[in-house]
Design an enzyme around this catalytic site. Structure first.
Site, PDB file in Angstrom:
ATOM      1  N   ASP A 212      22.635 -37.648 -31.399  1.00  0.00           N
ATOM      2  CA  ASP A 212      20.940 -37.231 -32.486  1.00  0.00           C
ATOM      3  C   ASP A 212      20.439 -36.068 -32.876  1.00  0.00           C
ATOM      4  O   ASP A 212      20.424 -35.030 -32.291  1.00  0.00           O
ATOM      5  CB  ASP A 212      20.512 -37.452 -30.763  1.00  0.00           C
ATOM      6  CG  ASP A 212      18.993 -37.815 -30.669  1.00  0.00           C
ATOM      7  OD1 ASP A 212      18.162 -37.461 -31.599  1.00  0.00           O
ATOM      8  OD2 ASP A 212      18.252 -38.545 -29.139  1.00  0.00           O
TER       9      ASP A 212
ATOM     10  N   ASP B 289      18.653 -43.402 -31.549  1.00  0.00           N
ATOM     11  CA  ASP B 289      18.468 -41.715 -31.701  1.00  0.00           C
ATOM     12  C   ASP B 289      19.556 -41.418 -32.213  1.00  0.00           C
ATOM     13  O   ASP B 289      19.696 -40.686 -32.677  1.00  0.00           O
ATOM     14  CB  ASP B 289      16.971 -41.350 -31.042  1.00  0.00           C
ATOM     15  CG  ASP B 289      17.619 -40.980 -29.462  1.00  0.00           C
ATOM     16  OD1 ASP B 289      18.913 -41.325 -29.800  1.00  0.00           O
ATOM     17  OD2 ASP B 289      16.735 -40.372 -29.474  1.00  0.00           O
TER      18      ASP B 289
ATOM     19  N   TYR C  89      11.174 -35.715 -34.843  1.00  0.00           N
ATOM     20  CA  TYR C  89      11.207 -35.376 -33.255  1.00  0.00           C
ATOM     21  C   TYR C  89      12.498 -35.015 -32.529  1.00  0.00           C
ATOM     22  O   TYR C  89      13.362 -35.874 -32.741  1.00  0.00           O
ATOM     23  CB  TYR C  89      10.760 -36.843 -32.495  1.00  0.00           C
ATOM     24  CG  TYR C  89      10.490 -35.566 -30.713  1.00  0.00           C
ATOM     25  CD1 TYR C  89       8.915 -35.085 -30.528  1.00  0.00           C
ATOM     26  CD2 TYR C  89      10.789 -36.282 -29.573  1.00  0.00           C
ATOM     27  CE1 TYR C  89       9.246 -33.469 -29.521  1.00  0.00           C
ATOM     28  CE2 TYR C  89      10.691 -35.214 -28.396  1.00  0.00           C
ATOM     29  CZ  TYR C  89       9.831 -34.727 -28.267  1.00  0.00           C
ATOM     30  OH  TYR C  89      10.084 -33.793 -27.487  1.00  0.00           O
TER      31      TYR C  89
ATOM     32  N   GLN D 191      18.868 -31.748 -32.412  1.00  0.00           N
ATOM     33  CA  GLN D 191      18.768 -32.031 -30.951  1.00  0.00           C
ATOM     34  C   GLN D 191      20.183 -31.766 -30.050  1.00  0.00           C
ATOM     35  O   GLN D 191      20.144 -31.147 -29.617  1.00  0.00           O
ATOM     36  CB  GLN D 191      18.005 -33.778 -30.430  1.00  0.00           C
ATOM     37  CG  GLN D 191      18.405 -34.250 -28.789  1.00  0.00           C
ATOM     38  CD  GLN D 191      18.013 -35.088 -28.232  1.00  0.00           C
ATOM     39  OE1 GLN D 191      16.633 -35.334 -27.996  1.00  0.00           O
ATOM     40  NE2 GLN D 191      19.098 -35.825 -27.770  1.00  0.00           N
TER      41      GLN D 191
ATOM     42  N   TYR E  72      18.666 -28.676 -19.557  1.00  0.00           N
ATOM     43  CA  TYR E  72      18.835 -29.606 -20.333  1.00  0.00           C
ATOM     44  C   TYR E  72      18.804 -30.570 -21.704  1.00  0.00           C
ATOM     45  O   TYR E  72      17.914 -29.515 -22.425  1.00  0.00           O
ATOM     46  CB  TYR E  72      17.722 -31.019 -20.168  1.00  0.00           C
ATOM     47  CG  TYR E  72      17.184 -32.532 -20.212  1.00  0.00           C
ATOM     48  CD1 TYR E  72      17.676 -33.011 -20.281  1.00  0.00           C
ATOM     49  CD2 TYR E  72      15.556 -32.195 -20.726  1.00  0.00           C
ATOM     50  CE1 TYR E  72      17.087 -34.406 -20.292  1.00  0.00           C
ATOM     51  CE2 TYR E  72      15.460 -33.926 -21.510  1.00  0.00           C
ATOM     52  CZ  TYR E  72      16.820 -34.752 -21.130  1.00  0.00           C
ATOM     53  OH  TYR E  72      16.087 -35.945 -21.592  1.00  0.00           O
TER      54      TYR E  72
ATOM     55  N   LYS F  16      20.234 -37.260 -23.689  1.00  0.00           N
ATOM     56  CA  LYS F  16      20.841 -37.379 -22.929  1.00  0.00           C
ATOM     57  C   LYS F  16      22.511 -37.893 -23.461  1.00  0.00           C
ATOM     58  O   LYS F  16      22.329 -37.510 -24.864  1.00  0.00           O
ATOM     59  CB  LYS F  16      21.228 -39.029 -22.473  1.00  0.00           C
ATOM     60  CG  LYS F  16      22.278 -39.503 -20.748  1.00  0.00           C
ATOM     61  CD  LYS F  16      21.618 -37.959 -19.858  1.00  0.00           C
ATOM     62  CE  LYS F  16      22.349 -39.023 -18.561  1.00  0.00           C
ATOM     63  NZ  LYS F  16      22.611 -37.851 -17.820  1.00  0.00           N
TER      64      LYS F  16
ATOM     65  N   ASP G  78      10.730 -45.698 -22.940  1.00  0.00           N
ATOM     66  CA  ASP G  78      12.734 -45.076 -23.252  1.00  0.00           C
ATOM     67  C   ASP G  78      13.714 -46.169 -22.343  1.00  0.00           C
ATOM     68  O   ASP G  78      15.003 -45.059 -22.274  1.00  0.00           O
ATOM     69  CB  ASP G  78      12.390 -42.969 -23.068  1.00  0.00           C
ATOM     70  CG  ASP G  78      11.452 -42.910 -24.059  1.00  0.00           C
ATOM     71  OD1 ASP G  78      10.726 -43.074 -24.390  1.00  0.00           O
ATOM     72  OD2 ASP G  78      11.435 -41.465 -23.312  1.00  0.00           O
TER      73      ASP G  78
HETATM   74  P1  13P Z   1      18.133 -39.657 -25.553  1.00  0.00           P
HETATM   75  O1  13P Z   1      19.531 -38.300 -25.101  1.00  0.00           O
HETATM   76  O2  13P Z   1      18.708 -40.566 -26.571  1.00  0.00           O
HETATM   77  O3  13P Z   1      17.682 -37.974 -26.964  1.00  0.00           O
HETATM   78  O4  13P Z   1      17.048 -39.758 -25.214  1.00  0.00           O
HETATM   79  C1  13P Z   1      15.812 -38.135 -24.495  1.00  0.00           C
HETATM   80  C2  13P Z   1      15.071 -38.758 -23.177  1.00  0.00           C
HETATM   81  O5  13P Z   1      15.246 -38.987 -22.245  1.00  0.00           O
HETATM   82  C3  13P Z   1      14.121 -39.698 -23.717  1.00  0.00           C
HETATM   83  O6  13P Z   1      13.465 -40.334 -22.581  1.00  0.00           O
HETATM   84 MG    MG Z   2      16.573 -38.263 -28.924  1.00  0.00          MG
HETATM   85 MG    MG Z   3      19.725 -41.370 -27.356  1.00  0.00          MG
END
Ligand code: 13P
Ligand code: MG
Ligand code: MG
Ligand code: 13P
Length: 365
Positions: free
Chosen positions: A12, A53, A91, A95, A229, A232, A287
């Site tokens: 991501d 993403d 955004y 990441q 954190y 995920k 999400d």
């Molecule tokens: P991603 O790990 O897909 O970036 O999602 C982050 C998240 O917790 C969205 O709520």
């Molecule tokens: Mg993300």
């Molecule tokens: Mg993701």
């Protein structure tokens, strides 16, 4: 017969307006860089796409798994794409890039990878699974159903080429240990661990008679690497199909019954896993639901056929409906478990930062 390696590497590196969708502009940059690598014969072929993403680089090549050159190629693409993502003010730009200190392979740097080196069969159908908003252990249930449950996979009973069973290699991602279990005879032993997917993750599945690789998943857990954190660890999985392996239909069958997986909303909630086509792999509501995409390819001397978008099938409409219903039900719990992850898993979210401030409120009983 020359061997071919299939590498599915993902990260991501930023997304459009939240965590649901990557950017075409970034995708095109990755595509150009892979085109160049193909022209320079560093790789044989590739397919690049987003699931949610997460940018997915599927590559074939003649190097082995965890090859420094291939991992560096993927990492450099993610770095370049992160740069573009930052310019575009996407955004969460960059990441999953936890460190830029590349030293031989991607382990511990953030991107997830699943790779297998195989001798191409007369026909080599292979399925690339990618999920968004969940974690690598989410595959445990499905791999068990596919390779160890005769109620799912009749081939285990009626096909002499599958009848001897499969071996599961399970990783303990907390203690950095691994163990192998032979199915079906050690099924109950294996389930002791498989049923705890936050900690125990199936890394690979092998055919028992000749130890041929059947499936391989990504096991990297970002928060365990970073100690904080960071979204995920949206996982990937490669599974070989047909002839000596379960059929495509047997491999897809368990996805018709959605289960709850960890990873929705801030990486902190159990949500259903919904099988979707590529075009629907963009979670918006809460999400979630977590999404899984399955693209099938036929290999020919390392070249990839056009992808078959396997969940683009009305036969999975009901699974999607059920996942939406499960979503309604679990959402009613609001901030309560079992929607929210148990406290030990919440340690890897932003909750401890809040809890820190409340610590002094507690007096001894
Ligand atoms: P991603 O790990 O897909 O970036 O999602 C982050 C998240 O917790 C969205 O709520
Ligand atoms: Mg993300
Ligand atoms: Mg993701
Ligand atoms: P084949 O005989 O074509 O391999 O078909 C078996 C099968 O895959 C059923 O799904």
């Amino acid at each position: 017969m020359e061997k071919v390696t299939i590498s599915l590497i993902k990260a991501d590196i930023g997304s459009l307006a939240g965590h649901g969708r990557g950017s075409e502009d970034v995708l095109n940059v990755a595509k150009d860089l892979l085109e160049k690598a193909k022209a320079e014969q560093k790789i044989i072929d590739f397919f690049v796409y987003y699931v949610g993403d997460d940018l997915q680089l599927l590559m074939t090549h003649r190097k082995f798994i965890e090859d420094p050159e291939i991992h560096k190629l993927a990492f450099d693409i993610f770095l370049k794409c992160s740069e573009i993502a930052k310019e575009l003010k996407l955004y969460g730009a960059g990441q999953d890039i936890l460190s830029t200190a590349f030293s031989g392979n991607l382990k511990g740097l953030g991107p997830g990878f699943a790779e297998m080196c195989i001798e191409e069969r007369k026909s080599e159908p292979i399925i690339a699974f990618s999920a968004d908003k969940t974690e690598p252990g989410a595959w445990n249930y499905y791999l068990f159903k596919i390779f160890a449950d005769p109620f799912n996979t009749p081939g285990l009973v009626i096909d002499p080429k599958l009848h001897s069973g499969f071996i599961f290699e399970i990783h303990d991602v907390y203690e950095h240990k691994k163990a192998r279990f032979s199915m079906p005879e050690e099924m109950y032993d294996a389930l002791v661990y498989l049923g705890a997917p936050a900690r125990f993750v199936v890394k690979s599945v092998f055919k028992k008679d000749n130890m041929e690789i059947a499936a391989v998943s990504s096991v990297e857990r970002l928060s365990l690497i970073a100690g904080r954190y960071v979204g995920k660890d949206d996982p990937v999985l490669l599974v070989r199909a047909q002839e000596r392996f379960p059929s495509v239909g047997e491999i897809l069958e368990p996805f018709a019954n959605p289960i709850f997986v960890a990873g929705g909303m801030r990486g902190s909630h159990y949500v259903p896993l919904m099988p979707v086509s590529l075009k629907d792999a963009h979670p918006t509501r809460f999400d979630a639901p977590a999404r899984v995409v399955a693209l099938a390819f036929n290999l020919k001397n390392g070249y990839l056929s056009k992808p078959v978008d396997l969940f683009d099938d009305p036969a999975f409409d009901r699974a999607r409906e059920i996942a939406n219903e499960m979503m309604d039900i679990i959402r009613k719990h609001g901030p309560f478990e079992p929607h929210r992850l148990p406290l030990d898993e919440m340690e890897y979210t932003t909750l401890p930062l809040v809890e820190e401030k409340l610590r002094n409120r507690w007096e001894k009983l």
